[in-house]
Design a protein around this motif. Sequence first.
Motif, PDB file in Angstrom:
ATOM      1  N   THR A  80       0.800  -1.219   0.000  1.00 52.40           N
ATOM      2  CA  THR A  80       0.000   0.000   0.000  1.00 52.40           C
ATOM      3  C   THR A  80       0.837   1.277   0.000  1.00 52.40           C
ATOM      4  OG1 THR A  80      -0.169  -0.026   2.412  1.00 52.40           O
ATOM      5  CG2 THR A  80      -1.906  -1.158   1.172  1.00 52.40           C
ATOM      6  N   LYS A  81       2.033   1.227   0.544  1.00 52.29           N
ATOM      7  CA  LYS A  81       2.859   2.436   0.674  1.00 52.29           C
ATOM      8  C   LYS A  81       4.301   2.228   0.214  1.00 52.29           C
ATOM      9  CE  LYS A  81      -0.297   4.876   2.899  1.00 52.29           C
ATOM     10  NZ  LYS A  81      -1.068   5.835   2.197  1.00 52.29           N
ATOM     11  N   SER A  82       4.640   1.032  -0.268  1.00 52.27           N
ATOM     12  CA  SER A  82       6.027   0.763  -0.654  1.00 52.27           C
ATOM     13  C   SER A  82       6.091   0.245  -2.090  1.00 52.27           C
ATOM     14  CB  SER A  82       6.671  -0.232   0.310  1.00 52.27           C
ATOM     15  OG  SER A  82       5.973  -1.460   0.290  1.00 52.27           O
ATOM     16  N   GLU A  83       7.307   0.118  -2.586  1.00 52.37           N
ATOM     17  CA  GLU A  83       7.549  -0.332  -3.953  1.00 52.37           C
ATOM     18  C   GLU A  83       7.016  -1.749  -4.186  1.00 52.37           C
ATOM     19  OE1 GLU A  83       8.888   1.586  -6.354  1.00 52.37           O
ATOM     20  OE2 GLU A  83       9.085   3.211  -4.908  1.00 52.37           O
ATOM     21  N   ALA A  84       6.865  -2.093  -5.450  1.00 52.35           N
ATOM     22  CA  ALA A  84       6.471  -3.449  -5.846  1.00 52.35           C
ATOM     23  C   ALA A  84       7.726  -4.322  -5.856  1.00 52.35           C
ATOM     24  CB  ALA A  84       5.810  -3.425  -7.216  1.00 52.35           C
ATOM     25  N   TYR A  85       8.207  -4.633  -4.649  1.00 53.61           N
ATOM     26  CA  TYR A  85       9.395  -5.454  -4.478  1.00 53.61           C
ATOM     27  C   TYR A  85       9.199  -6.260  -3.198  1.00 53.61           C
ATOM     28  CZ  TYR A  85      14.221  -6.952  -4.608  1.00 53.61           C
ATOM     29  OH  TYR A  85      15.353  -7.736  -4.684  1.00 53.61           O
ATOM     30  N   PRO A  86       9.565  -7.555  -3.210  1.00 52.86           N
ATOM     31  CA  PRO A  86       9.323  -8.384  -2.024  1.00 52.86           C
ATOM     32  C   PRO A  86      10.016  -7.847  -0.770  1.00 52.86           C
ATOM     33  CG  PRO A  86       9.888  -9.747  -3.922  1.00 52.86           C
ATOM     34  CD  PRO A  86      10.136  -8.322  -4.312  1.00 52.86           C
ATOM     35  N   SER A  87       9.243  -7.755   0.293  1.00 53.11           N
ATOM     36  CA  SER A  87       9.784  -7.329   1.584  1.00 53.11           C
ATOM     37  C   SER A  87      10.470  -8.515   2.257  1.00 53.11           C
ATOM     38  CB  SER A  87       8.644  -6.829   2.481  1.00 53.11           C
ATOM     39  OG  SER A  87       7.793  -7.922   2.825  1.00 53.11           O
ATOM     40  N   ASP A  88      11.165  -8.262   3.347  1.00 51.79           N
ATOM     41  CA  ASP A  88      11.779  -9.348   4.114  1.00 51.79           C
ATOM     42  C   ASP A  88      10.715 -10.350   4.571  1.00 51.79           C
ATOM     43  OD1 ASP A  88      14.254  -8.154   3.804  1.00 51.79           O
ATOM     44  OD2 ASP A  88      14.262  -7.233   5.799  1.00 51.79           O
ATOM     45  N   THR A  89       9.557  -9.841   4.961  1.00 54.14           N
ATOM     46  CA  THR A  89       8.457 -10.713   5.376  1.00 54.14           C
ATOM     47  C   THR A  89       7.973 -11.560   4.205  1.00 54.14           C
ATOM     48  OG1 THR A  89       7.778  -9.134   7.063  1.00 54.14           O
ATOM     49  CG2 THR A  89       6.133 -10.757   6.374  1.00 54.14           C
ATOM     50  N   ASP A  90       7.849 -10.961   3.024  1.00 55.30           N
ATOM     51  CA  ASP A  90       7.432 -11.715   1.836  1.00 55.30           C
ATOM     52  C   ASP A  90       8.403 -12.856   1.552  1.00 55.30           C
ATOM     53  OD1 ASP A  90       5.340  -9.881   1.496  1.00 55.30           O
ATOM     54  OD2 ASP A  90       6.454  -8.699   0.011  1.00 55.30           O
TER      55      ASP A  90
END
Length: 137
Positions: A80-90
């Motif tokens: 919702t507020k960050s880039e379309a890139y996998p987060s550490d959680t993802d």
Amino acid sequence: MTQIERGYIDEMVAHARDELPNECCGILSGQSGRVTKIHRMTNVEASPFRFSMDPREIAQADMEAGQNGCDLLAIYHSHTKSEAYPSDTDVRLSGGTVELWPDIRYILVSLKDTDAPQVRLFRIAGELITEELLEII
């Protein structure tokens, strides 16, 4: 390479917008790397920072795909507020998914800029994140 019709991209973006302020999630199924169906899932976390799909809905999508001669191709969710890139959680959460569906891909829909949503495709293998071509047809 995964092929997807523009209408499915639009549907994922609409799903992301419908779920604001929370993240949305879903599964794409199809044949030979070409998406033929979107399965909207419930984000049981109801959170703007993480998602978790209802296991019954996952089982239903998997069964329906199999009955139609399709495979589960990708899991999508929104940021919702960050880039379309996998987060550490993802990346952490992808570990269990790969055991069930080793060829699964991940699509991220970013609404960081609501006027210009980003949609990107990734393969996650352990800690290795590789962006792949998402061919819009």
